[in-house]
Design a protein around this motif. Structure first.
Motif, PDB file in Angstrom:
ATOM      1  N   GLY A  93       0.797  -1.222   0.000  1.00 22.54           N
ATOM      2  CA  GLY A  93       0.000   0.000   0.000  1.00 22.54           C
ATOM      3  C   GLY A  93       0.827   1.269   0.000  1.00 22.54           C
ATOM      4  O   GLY A  93       0.282   2.367   0.120  1.00 22.54           O
ATOM      5  N   ASN A  94       2.141   1.136  -0.151  1.00 28.28           N
ATOM      6  CA  ASN A  94       3.011   2.317  -0.076  1.00 28.28           C
ATOM      7  C   ASN A  94       2.730   3.339  -1.170  1.00 28.28           C
ATOM      8  O   ASN A  94       2.693   4.545  -0.908  1.00 28.28           O
ATOM      9  CB  ASN A  94       4.481   1.896  -0.105  1.00 28.28           C
ATOM     10  CG  ASN A  94       4.879   1.172   1.154  1.00 28.28           C
ATOM     11  OD1 ASN A  94       4.356   1.425   2.225  1.00 28.28           O
ATOM     12  ND2 ASN A  94       5.789   0.226   1.019  1.00 28.28           N
TER      13      ASN A  94
ATOM     14  N   ASP B 142      -8.169   2.399   5.561  1.00 21.79           N
ATOM     15  CA  ASP B 142      -8.960   3.585   5.894  1.00 21.79           C
ATOM     16  C   ASP B 142     -10.173   3.684   4.954  1.00 21.79           C
ATOM     17  O   ASP B 142     -10.159   4.431   3.970  1.00 21.79           O
ATOM     18  CB  ASP B 142      -8.097   4.843   5.792  1.00 21.79           C
ATOM     19  CG  ASP B 142      -8.839   6.112   6.175  1.00 21.79           C
ATOM     20  OD1 ASP B 142     -10.015   6.026   6.592  1.00 21.79           O
ATOM     21  OD2 ASP B 142      -8.239   7.192   6.031  1.00 21.79           O
TER      22      ASP B 142
ATOM     23  N   TYR C  33      -2.122   9.244  -2.273  1.00 20.96           N
ATOM     24  CA  TYR C  33      -3.404   9.750  -1.767  1.00 20.96           C
ATOM     25  C   TYR C  33      -3.403  10.117  -0.284  1.00 20.96           C
ATOM     26  O   TYR C  33      -4.382  10.663   0.214  1.00 20.96           O
ATOM     27  CB  TYR C  33      -4.508   8.725  -2.039  1.00 20.96           C
ATOM     28  CG  TYR C  33      -4.668   8.450  -3.506  1.00 20.96           C
ATOM     29  CD1 TYR C  33      -5.158   9.431  -4.368  1.00 20.96           C
ATOM     30  CD2 TYR C  33      -4.297   7.227  -4.056  1.00 20.96           C
ATOM     31  CE1 TYR C  33      -5.291   9.195  -5.727  1.00 20.96           C
ATOM     32  CE2 TYR C  33      -4.436   6.983  -5.414  1.00 20.96           C
ATOM     33  CZ  TYR C  33      -4.923   7.974  -6.241  1.00 20.96           C
ATOM     34  OH  TYR C  33      -5.053   7.735  -7.592  1.00 20.96           O
ATOM     35  N   GLY C  34      -2.324   9.810   0.426  1.00 22.37           N
ATOM     36  CA  GLY C  34      -2.231  10.173   1.831  1.00 22.37           C
ATOM     37  C   GLY C  34      -3.141   9.370   2.745  1.00 22.37           C
ATOM     38  O   GLY C  34      -3.488   9.832   3.830  1.00 22.37           O
ATOM     39  N   MET C  35      -3.518   8.170   2.297  1.00 29.31           N
ATOM     40  CA  MET C  35      -4.401   7.310   3.097  1.00 29.31           C
ATOM     41  C   MET C  35      -3.794   5.923   3.212  1.00 29.31           C
ATOM     42  O   MET C  35      -3.076   5.482   2.323  1.00 29.31           O
ATOM     43  CB  MET C  35      -5.779   7.190   2.430  1.00 29.31           C
ATOM     44  CG  MET C  35      -6.549   8.481   2.329  1.00 29.31           C
ATOM     45  SD  MET C  35      -8.152   8.251   1.515  1.00 29.31           S
ATOM     46  CE  MET C  35      -7.657   8.037  -0.207  1.00 29.31           C
ATOM     47  N   LEU C  36      -4.130   5.249   4.293  1.00 25.60           N
ATOM     48  CA  LEU C  36      -3.710   3.867   4.488  1.00 25.60           C
ATOM     49  C   LEU C  36      -4.700   2.936   3.791  1.00 25.60           C
ATOM     50  O   LEU C  36      -5.858   3.314   3.552  1.00 25.60           O
ATOM     51  CB  LEU C  36      -3.652   3.536   5.978  1.00 25.60           C
ATOM     52  CG  LEU C  36      -2.667   4.354   6.800  1.00 25.60           C
ATOM     53  CD1 LEU C  36      -2.813   4.023   8.279  1.00 25.60           C
ATOM     54  CD2 LEU C  36      -1.239   4.103   6.324  1.00 25.60           C
TER      55      LEU C  36
ATOM     56  N   ALA D 168      -2.628  -1.470  -4.510  1.00 29.53           N
ATOM     57  CA  ALA D 168      -3.160  -1.414  -3.146  1.00 29.53           C
ATOM     58  C   ALA D 168      -4.137  -2.554  -2.891  1.00 29.53           C
ATOM     59  O   ALA D 168      -4.120  -3.175  -1.819  1.00 29.53           O
ATOM     60  CB  ALA D 168      -3.829  -0.063  -2.902  1.00 29.53           C
TER      61      ALA D 168
ATOM     62  N   TYR E 238      -0.022   3.799  -2.819  1.00 32.06           N
ATOM     63  CA  TYR E 238      -1.348   4.366  -2.543  1.00 32.06           C
ATOM     64  C   TYR E 238      -1.250   5.430  -1.452  1.00 32.06           C
ATOM     65  O   TYR E 238      -1.781   6.531  -1.589  1.00 32.06           O
ATOM     66  CB  TYR E 238      -2.286   3.232  -2.128  1.00 32.06           C
ATOM     67  CG  TYR E 238      -3.660   3.657  -1.698  1.00 32.06           C
ATOM     68  CD1 TYR E 238      -4.662   3.910  -2.637  1.00 32.06           C
ATOM     69  CD2 TYR E 238      -3.985   3.764  -0.354  1.00 32.06           C
ATOM     70  CE1 TYR E 238      -5.940   4.267  -2.237  1.00 32.06           C
ATOM     71  CE2 TYR E 238      -5.257   4.122   0.049  1.00 32.06           C
ATOM     72  CZ  TYR E 238      -6.233   4.376  -0.893  1.00 32.06           C
ATOM     73  OH  TYR E 238      -7.497   4.732  -0.491  1.00 32.06           O
ATOM     74  N   GLN E 239      -0.556   5.098  -0.363  1.00 33.26           N
ATOM     75  CA  GLN E 239      -0.406   6.050   0.739  1.00 33.26           C
ATOM     76  C   GLN E 239       0.359   7.292   0.282  1.00 33.26           C
ATOM     77  O   GLN E 239      -0.019   8.415   0.621  1.00 33.26           O
ATOM     78  CB  GLN E 239       0.312   5.398   1.914  1.00 33.26           C
ATOM     79  CG  GLN E 239       0.421   6.330   3.112  1.00 33.26           C
ATOM     80  CD  GLN E 239       1.055   5.648   4.311  1.00 33.26           C
ATOM     81  OE1 GLN E 239       1.456   4.497   4.259  1.00 33.26           O
ATOM     82  NE2 GLN E 239       1.148   6.381   5.400  1.00 33.26           N
ATOM     83  N   LYS E 240       1.404   7.093  -0.490  1.00 31.42           N
ATOM     84  CA  LYS E 240       2.196   8.231  -0.967  1.00 31.42           C
ATOM     85  C   LYS E 240       1.366   9.130  -1.881  1.00 31.42           C
ATOM     86  O   LYS E 240       1.405  10.351  -1.769  1.00 31.42           O
ATOM     87  CB  LYS E 240       3.429   7.729  -1.711  1.00 31.42           C
ATOM     88  CG  LYS E 240       4.352   8.816  -2.178  1.00 31.42           C
ATOM     89  CD  LYS E 240       5.584   8.240  -2.835  1.00 31.42           C
ATOM     90  CE  LYS E 240       6.497   9.355  -3.321  1.00 31.42           C
ATOM     91  NZ  LYS E 240       7.692   8.818  -3.964  1.00 31.42           N
TER      92      LYS E 240
END
Length: 112
Positions: free
Chosen positions: A44-45, A57, A51-54, A77, A47-49
């Motif tokens: 998910g790295n 979430d 969109y700023g979400m885990l 993701a 995706y997190q980078k």
């Protein structure tokens, strides 16, 4: 990347999750399919980078669904979340399943 095949597979997997919950992942060769589509498990790295979400979430995804528009990143993701649920989750994974169902629907929309 065949978008039509991705849409069909994500719809099918989402339907199976609705019926069988997490055990649907034990009944489907999802990992091979995701690899065939060119997706990679990156925990998910990306995706997190982006969109700023885990990737667990669900509320964040629900609020920002329209902004999630990168097929490759979302596919990575989803692949990562499936792997987490089947290999590392201990006990219930309702939060992860809720996110996964939303993400699969969005991935289907983006690939139609």
């Amino acid at each position: 990347m065949d978008k039509h095949e991705i849409a069909s597979f994500t719809r099918e997997l989402g339907e199976r999750l609705e019926i069988w919950g997490a055990s649907a992942l034990d009944r489907t060769d999802w990992a091979e399919r995701f690899r065939d589509f060119g997706f990679h498990m990156d925990c998910g790295n990306s995706y997190q980078k982006r969109y700023g979400m885990l990737i667990d979430d669900a509320e964040g995804l629900r609020r920002n669904l329209a902004q999630v528009d990168d097929i490759r990143i979302l596919g990575n993701a989803v692949f990562s979340q499936c792997r987490y649920i089947t290999h590392w989750a201990l006990g219930g994974c309702e939060r992860e399943l809720e996110w996964l169902k939303l993400a699969l629907k969005r991935l289907e929309e983006l690939t139609k």
